[in-house]
Design an enzyme around this catalytic site. Structure first.
Site, mmCIF file in Angstrom:
data_model
loop_
_atom_site.group_PDB
_atom_site.id
_atom_site.type_symbol
_atom_site.label_atom_id
_atom_site.label_comp_id
_atom_site.label_asym_id
_atom_site.label_seq_id
_atom_site.Cartn_x
_atom_site.Cartn_y
_atom_site.Cartn_z
ATOM 1 N N ASN A 116 0.854 -1.282 0.052
ATOM 2 C CA ASN A 116 0.036 -0.031 0.044
ATOM 3 C C ASN A 116 0.918 1.067 0.091
ATOM 4 O OD1 ASN A 116 -2.306 -1.445 0.018
ATOM 5 N ND2 ASN A 116 -2.497 -1.503 2.247
ATOM 6 N N LYS B 155 3.881 4.180 -0.935
ATOM 7 C CA LYS B 155 4.234 4.908 -2.212
ATOM 8 C C LYS B 155 5.602 4.345 -2.779
ATOM 9 C CE LYS B 155 6.109 9.548 -3.743
ATOM 10 N NZ LYS B 155 5.333 9.425 -5.285
ATOM 11 N N LYS C 49 6.074 2.256 -5.862
ATOM 12 C CA LYS C 49 5.797 0.864 -6.726
ATOM 13 C C LYS C 49 6.141 1.362 -8.202
ATOM 14 C CE LYS C 49 1.621 0.066 -5.119
ATOM 15 N NZ LYS C 49 1.945 1.296 -4.234
ATOM 16 N N THR C 50 5.220 2.215 -8.805
ATOM 17 C CA THR C 50 5.441 2.836 -10.298
ATOM 18 C C THR C 50 6.879 3.114 -10.336
ATOM 19 O OG1 THR C 50 3.244 2.729 -10.437
ATOM 20 C CG2 THR C 50 4.502 3.876 -12.126
ATOM 21 N N THR C 51 7.258 4.046 -9.475
ATOM 22 C CA THR C 51 8.553 4.874 -9.578
ATOM 23 C C THR C 51 9.653 3.830 -9.568
ATOM 24 O OG1 THR C 51 8.435 5.196 -7.181
ATOM 25 C CG2 THR C 51 8.249 7.297 -8.640
ATOM 26 N N ARG D 17 17.375 2.106 -15.836
ATOM 27 C CA ARG D 17 18.711 1.005 -15.839
ATOM 28 C C ARG D 17 18.616 0.400 -17.159
ATOM 29 N NH1 ARG D 17 18.741 -1.669 -9.892
ATOM 30 N NH2 ARG D 17 19.751 0.051 -9.090
ATOM 31 N N PHE E 40 -8.892 5.629 -14.317
ATOM 32 C CA PHE E 40 -9.316 4.959 -12.988
ATOM 33 C C PHE E 40 -10.744 4.283 -12.980
ATOM 34 C CE2 PHE E 40 -5.843 7.531 -11.352
ATOM 35 C CZ PHE E 40 -5.212 6.477 -10.618
ATOM 36 N N TRP F 48 -12.640 3.589 -10.654
ATOM 37 C CA TRP F 48 -13.622 3.954 -10.193
ATOM 38 C C TRP F 48 -14.037 5.379 -10.720
ATOM 39 C CZ3 TRP F 48 -9.077 3.121 -8.152
ATOM 40 C CH2 TRP F 48 -8.073 4.207 -7.786
ATOM 41 N N GLU G 289 0.512 -1.431 -12.759
ATOM 42 C CA GLU G 289 -0.993 -1.656 -12.128
ATOM 43 C C GLU G 289 -1.987 -2.769 -12.533
ATOM 44 O OE1 GLU G 289 -0.788 0.757 -9.984
ATOM 45 O OE2 GLU G 289 0.315 2.369 -10.810
HETATM 46 P P1 ATP Z 1 4.357 6.146 -7.183
HETATM 47 O O1 ATP Z 1 3.746 6.181 -8.523
HETATM 48 O O2 ATP Z 1 4.450 7.349 -6.534
HETATM 49 O O3 ATP Z 1 5.653 5.140 -7.265
HETATM 50 P P2 ATP Z 1 2.614 3.557 -6.415
HETATM 51 O O4 ATP Z 1 2.797 3.279 -7.827
HETATM 52 O O5 ATP Z 1 3.454 3.083 -5.378
HETATM 53 O O6 ATP Z 1 2.939 5.356 -6.298
HETATM 54 P P3 ATP Z 1 -0.283 3.685 -6.401
HETATM 55 O O7 ATP Z 1 -1.131 3.074 -5.807
HETATM 56 O O8 ATP Z 1 -0.049 3.386 -7.913
HETATM 57 O O9 ATP Z 1 1.191 3.934 -6.055
HETATM 58 O O10 ATP Z 1 -0.457 5.246 -6.478
HETATM 59 C C1 ATP Z 1 -1.028 6.205 -7.443
HETATM 60 C C2 ATP Z 1 -0.850 7.580 -6.943
HETATM 61 O O11 ATP Z 1 -1.193 7.558 -5.580
HETATM 62 C C3 ATP Z 1 0.652 8.168 -6.868
HETATM 63 O O12 ATP Z 1 0.312 9.585 -7.000
HETATM 64 C C4 ATP Z 1 1.010 7.784 -5.455
HETATM 65 O O13 ATP Z 1 1.956 8.837 -5.179
HETATM 66 C C5 ATP Z 1 0.018 7.912 -4.557
HETATM 67 N N1 ATP Z 1 -0.107 6.942 -3.489
HETATM 68 C C6 ATP Z 1 0.754 6.027 -3.455
HETATM 69 N N2 ATP Z 1 0.500 5.543 -1.979
HETATM 70 C C7 ATP Z 1 -0.328 6.193 -1.523
HETATM 71 C C8 ATP Z 1 -0.892 6.172 -0.263
HETATM 72 N N3 ATP Z 1 -0.393 5.024 0.840
HETATM 73 N N4 ATP Z 1 -1.826 7.048 0.313
HETATM 74 C C9 ATP Z 1 -2.149 7.932 -0.657
HETATM 75 N N5 ATP Z 1 -1.607 8.198 -1.789
HETATM 76 C C10 ATP Z 1 -0.873 7.251 -2.451
HETATM 77 MG MG MG Z 2 1.527 2.846 -9.202
#
Ligand code: ATP
Ligand code: MG
Length: 199
Positions: free
Chosen positions: A39, A41, A43-45, A53, A94, A96, A131
């Site tokens: 849950n 932040k 994953k995508t980054t 790389r 999205f 939703w 995702e």
């Molecule tokens: P990022 O793209 O920053 O690496 P992520 O891929 O881990 O995030 P996602 O679930 O895909 O996370 O989140 C999509 C968006 O929600 C991004 O803008 C991210 O910064 C934000 N986000 C990620 N984790 C959380 C959290 N725990 N609560 C609220 N927003 C979040």
């Molecule tokens: Mg993501």
């Protein structure tokens, strides 16, 4: 040398022995499957960091972004000029927001059909399925067909799957699974998502 220096040197020597033994043990040479879930932040980054790389070494990379279609994202654009990168965006936003299961299923199918040839192409070093966990969770894509594509891909190809709540069979199949923990997030303190930081 102080006592602390001596202790440090000893500990590092020991550490080096352990690491060297592990390095010597790793003999297999093949592409890997990485799952980045949880849950928090990052994953995508993390996936895009690995894309950088691979591209940096001149490898070919294919990214499919499931869900995040209508969102901007800076990382996608920075590599846009790189001939070695192919990006597909599902493009419905999205789920939703669309609230339309049939439309989402169709969009997901299209994105998956565009991804499958990449998962068969030995010239592609890395495939990112950003995702994709939600596609399986909502039943737009079956876990079995994803597993089949992963199992039959070229031996030297690596794949990164991202998204919360990764399916347990996918996790069991993967070589590397990282769970990003949501210790805290600015959003929960009412701070708006930031351009160049969150997308
Ligand atoms: P990022 O793209 O920053 O690496 P992520 O891929 O881990 O995030 P996602 O679930 O895909 O996370 O989140 C999509 C968006 O929600 C991004 O803008 C991210 O910064 C934000 N986000 C990620 N984790 C959380 C959290 N725990 N609560 C609220 N927003 C979040
Ligand atoms: Mg993501």
């Amino acid at each position: 040398m102080t006592d602390r220096d001596t202790r440090h040197k000893k500990a590092m020597q020991k550490r080096k022995e352990v690491v060297d033994a592990k390095v010597a043990e790793a003999q297999e040479e093949r592409g890997i499957t990485i799952v980045i879930t949880g849950n928090g932040k990052g994953k995508t980054t993390s996936a895009w960091g690995t894309v950088a790389r691979s591209l940096g070494y001149g490898y070919k990379v294919a990214v499919t972004q499931f869900i995040k279609g209508t969102w901007d994202c800076g990382e996608r654009d920075v590599f846009a000029q790189d001939q070695n990168l192919t990006v597909h965006v599902m493009g419905t936003g999205f789920t939703w927001e669309t609230q339309d299961r049939e439309l989402d299923t169709r969009a997901c199918r299209e994105a998956w059909d565009k991804t499958l040839p990449h998962l068969k192409d030995p010239d592609i070093h890395l495939v990112v399925l950003d995702e994709i966990t939600y596609m399986m969770k909502y039943g737009y894509l079956s876990v079995d067909e994803v597993l089949e594509a992963l199992r039959n891909r070229p031996v030297n190809q690596s794949v990164i799957l991202t998204g919360r709540g990764a399916n347990k069979d996918i996790q069991a199949y993967a070589d590397t699974v990282s769970e990003v923990k949501d210790t805290k997030h600015a959003f929960n303190d009412g701070i708006k998502a930031r351009k160049g930081i969150d997308w």
